[in-house]
Design a protein around this motif. Sequence first.
Motif, PDB file in Angstrom:
ATOM      1  N   LEU A  63      38.884  42.317  32.446  1.00  0.00           N
ATOM      2  CA  LEU A  63      38.108  43.547  32.547  1.00  0.00           C
ATOM      3  C   LEU A  63      37.929  43.981  33.995  1.00  0.00           C
ATOM      4  O   LEU A  63      37.959  45.173  34.313  1.00  0.00           O
ATOM      5  CB  LEU A  63      36.738  43.335  31.886  1.00  0.00           C
ATOM      6  CG  LEU A  63      35.787  44.529  31.858  1.00  0.00           C
ATOM      7  CD1 LEU A  63      36.359  45.671  31.029  1.00  0.00           C
ATOM      8  CD2 LEU A  63      34.424  44.110  31.315  1.00  0.00           C
ATOM      9  N   HIS A  64      37.774  43.004  34.899  1.00  0.00           N
ATOM     10  CA  HIS A  64      37.508  43.313  36.315  1.00  0.00           C
ATOM     11  C   HIS A  64      38.750  43.145  37.184  1.00  0.00           C
ATOM     12  O   HIS A  64      38.631  43.042  38.408  1.00  0.00           O
ATOM     13  CB  HIS A  64      36.396  42.387  36.848  1.00  0.00           C
ATOM     14  CG  HIS A  64      35.140  42.414  36.050  1.00  0.00           C
ATOM     15  ND1 HIS A  64      34.286  41.340  35.952  1.00  0.00           N
ATOM     16  CD2 HIS A  64      34.605  43.395  35.284  1.00  0.00           C
ATOM     17  CE1 HIS A  64      33.269  41.649  35.177  1.00  0.00           C
ATOM     18  NE2 HIS A  64      33.443  42.897  34.752  1.00  0.00           N
ATOM     19  N   GLU A  65      39.926  43.125  36.590  1.00  0.00           N
ATOM     20  CA  GLU A  65      41.135  42.805  37.338  1.00  0.00           C
ATOM     21  C   GLU A  65      41.346  43.728  38.534  1.00  0.00           C
ATOM     22  O   GLU A  65      41.681  43.266  39.633  1.00  0.00           O
ATOM     23  CB  GLU A  65      42.362  42.868  36.421  1.00  0.00           C
ATOM     24  CG  GLU A  65      43.662  42.507  37.142  1.00  0.00           C
ATOM     25  CD  GLU A  65      44.870  42.496  36.237  1.00  0.00           C
ATOM     26  OE1 GLU A  65      45.936  42.050  36.685  1.00  0.00           O
ATOM     27  OE2 GLU A  65      44.737  42.928  35.076  1.00  0.00           O
ATOM     28  N   ALA A  66      41.162  45.028  38.356  1.00  0.00           N
ATOM     29  CA  ALA A  66      41.389  45.975  39.457  1.00  0.00           C
ATOM     30  C   ALA A  66      40.478  45.662  40.647  1.00  0.00           C
ATOM     31  O   ALA A  66      40.913  45.712  41.806  1.00  0.00           O
ATOM     32  CB  ALA A  66      41.168  47.407  38.974  1.00  0.00           C
ATOM     33  N   GLU A  67      39.219  45.322  40.380  1.00  0.00           N
ATOM     34  CA  GLU A  67      38.281  45.010  41.454  1.00  0.00           C
ATOM     35  C   GLU A  67      38.658  43.702  42.146  1.00  0.00           C
ATOM     36  O   GLU A  67      38.558  43.588  43.377  1.00  0.00           O
ATOM     37  CB  GLU A  67      36.862  44.922  40.878  1.00  0.00           C
ATOM     38  CG  GLU A  67      36.386  46.224  40.245  1.00  0.00           C
ATOM     39  CD  GLU A  67      35.144  46.027  39.405  1.00  0.00           C
ATOM     40  OE1 GLU A  67      34.600  44.911  39.414  1.00  0.00           O
ATOM     41  OE2 GLU A  67      34.726  46.998  38.740  1.00  0.00           O
ATOM     42  N   LEU A  68      39.095  42.722  41.369  1.00  0.00           N
ATOM     43  CA  LEU A  68      39.499  41.443  41.954  1.00  0.00           C
ATOM     44  C   LEU A  68      40.744  41.593  42.817  1.00  0.00           C
ATOM     45  O   LEU A  68      40.847  40.997  43.899  1.00  0.00           O
ATOM     46  CB  LEU A  68      39.739  40.413  40.848  1.00  0.00           C
ATOM     47  CG  LEU A  68      38.499  39.966  40.069  1.00  0.00           C
ATOM     48  CD1 LEU A  68      38.906  39.117  38.861  1.00  0.00           C
ATOM     49  CD2 LEU A  68      37.546  39.190  40.957  1.00  0.00           C
ATOM     50  N   VAL A  69      41.698  42.387  42.369  1.00  0.00           N
ATOM     51  CA  VAL A  69      42.910  42.631  43.153  1.00  0.00           C
ATOM     52  C   VAL A  69      42.569  43.335  44.457  1.00  0.00           C
ATOM     53  O   VAL A  69      43.060  42.958  45.533  1.00  0.00           O
ATOM     54  CB  VAL A  69      43.930  43.455  42.340  1.00  0.00           C
ATOM     55  CG1 VAL A  69      45.076  43.902  43.239  1.00  0.00           C
ATOM     56  CG2 VAL A  69      44.463  42.652  41.177  1.00  0.00           C
ATOM     57  N   ALA A  70      41.713  44.360  44.378  1.00  0.00           N
ATOM     58  CA  ALA A  70      41.324  45.097  45.589  1.00  0.00           C
ATOM     59  C   ALA A  70      40.648  44.180  46.597  1.00  0.00           C
ATOM     60  O   ALA A  70      40.905  44.256  47.808  1.00  0.00           O
ATOM     61  CB  ALA A  70      40.400  46.256  45.213  1.00  0.00           C
ATOM     62  N   ALA A  71      39.794  43.275  46.106  1.00  0.00           N
ATOM     63  CA  ALA A  71      39.114  42.339  47.006  1.00  0.00           C
ATOM     64  C   ALA A  71      40.113  41.380  47.653  1.00  0.00           C
ATOM     65  O   ALA A  71      40.036  41.093  48.847  1.00  0.00           O
ATOM     66  CB  ALA A  71      38.046  41.556  46.247  1.00  0.00           C
ATOM     67  N   ALA A  72      41.072  40.890  46.866  1.00  0.00           N
ATOM     68  CA  ALA A  72      42.057  39.946  47.397  1.00  0.00           C
ATOM     69  C   ALA A  72      42.955  40.606  48.439  1.00  0.00           C
ATOM     70  O   ALA A  72      43.324  39.990  49.444  1.00  0.00           O
ATOM     71  CB  ALA A  72      42.907  39.384  46.258  1.00  0.00           C
ATOM     72  N   VAL A  73      43.323  41.855  48.192  1.00  0.00           N
ATOM     73  CA  VAL A  73      44.217  42.568  49.121  1.00  0.00           C
ATOM     74  C   VAL A  73      43.520  42.867  50.438  1.00  0.00           C
ATOM     75  O   VAL A  73      44.132  42.790  51.516  1.00  0.00           O
ATOM     76  CB  VAL A  73      44.735  43.864  48.466  1.00  0.00           C
ATOM     77  CG1 VAL A  73      45.450  44.740  49.489  1.00  0.00           C
ATOM     78  CG2 VAL A  73      45.662  43.539  47.304  1.00  0.00           C
ATOM     79  N   ASN A  74      42.232  43.190  50.382  1.00  0.00           N
ATOM     80  CA  ASN A  74      41.520  43.666  51.570  1.00  0.00           C
ATOM     81  C   ASN A  74      40.740  42.591  52.313  1.00  0.00           C
ATOM     82  O   ASN A  74      40.239  42.848  53.408  1.00  0.00           O
ATOM     83  CB  ASN A  74      40.557  44.796  51.179  1.00  0.00           C
ATOM     84  CG  ASN A  74      41.285  46.038  50.694  1.00  0.00           C
ATOM     85  OD1 ASN A  74      42.104  46.600  51.408  1.00  0.00           O
ATOM     86  ND2 ASN A  74      41.006  46.465  49.471  1.00  0.00           N
ATOM     87  N   LEU A  75      40.623  41.401  51.734  1.00  0.00           N
ATOM     88  CA  LEU A  75      39.823  40.350  52.357  1.00  0.00           C
ATOM     89  C   LEU A  75      40.674  39.118  52.630  1.00  0.00           C
ATOM     90  O   LEU A  75      41.630  38.842  51.898  1.00  0.00           O
ATOM     91  CB  LEU A  75      38.656  39.957  51.446  1.00  0.00           C
ATOM     92  CG  LEU A  75      37.662  41.066  51.071  1.00  0.00           C
ATOM     93  CD1 LEU A  75      36.646  40.537  50.064  1.00  0.00           C
ATOM     94  CD2 LEU A  75      36.943  41.599  52.302  1.00  0.00           C
TER      95      LEU A  75
END
Length: 334
Positions: A63-75
């Motif tokens: 459900l939260h995949e998009a948010e987790l991907v964005a965090a991994a890419v930017n952090l």
Amino acid sequence: MSAFLALRAHTLHAEGNSRVKRALILATLPAFSKAAAAGTVTSTHIQLLANAVTGPRTELAVLHEAELVAAAVNLDASQFKIVLQRWVSYCDDRLGDPTSDDEHQAKRGLQLRQLMNGMWSITGLLDPDTGQVIEAAIEAATPKPSIDDNRSFSQHRHDALGDICRESLALDERSVTTGQRPQVSLIINNTDGRAHTPNNWYVSTVERDMALCDCVLTAINTCRGVVFDVGDPETLIPIRNRRAVIARDRCCRFPGCDRPSRWSDIHHIKEREHGGCHQLNNLVLLCRFHHRHVHRKAIKLRWGEDQITLTAIMPNNTMLHAPPHPTTLTGLCN
């Protein structure tokens, strides 16, 4: 030689398990797998995610995949690990597992120790809510360095914390008696009630509900992620009611507690989501500890017939009574 082979076998077994977990997480989260193939996330990010996404959390991860991907890419990996820790706490809270919040409360603590040379050492662990508050307070109190300011970033934060404490000791009453209290901002999804900080750190339902008891609410309407309307900030508890509650209660009204008003929150006895209003007979002053305690334990509060004696109904139906403090009666008579 046998010991070496056993150690080597154990290492290979652990590495094999890690590879399987990484493969499973990439198969479960296609967007994350795509980012990994593109090289925008590292193997460390993948391993951290694989360690966090276990059992019933898997469904929430999808459900939260998009948010987790964005965090991994930017952090970077260390920052991503912190985000995942907050996400795990959120998941466990949503799944009805209080272990995470219990662990935070059990491990929290702060130690101050004066050294032989007169300096002080400060160590400890802060729970998520307190850490956010302290971080926000220090950031707000840290000025931009002037041209001739050669202090390091750490020294600036040290001095800011000292200024905050000196200001606190110098003031008889805080702005809570006349205006709005400074708070950490939370973003709450009106659809599912999920709450997180502006930097996407999730907060538990307990922390969310505590914040909603006494805050300034701003409605932000979006469509497909684009903001199209922002409402005016709305003070949930009118300032006149805030002043009246503090004048009436003077301190935390939970039975046996006398924590002063400047360290307390205003709590809705009947929750707003269940039709609770902002009138005085539905408001009570609680210290942060008891405010959290009431929300977490589902303790019911009610005023007595005299409207100044508070009764706390515990989960086991035990009743605790808190008669008004002498200072409260004095304040009402003045």
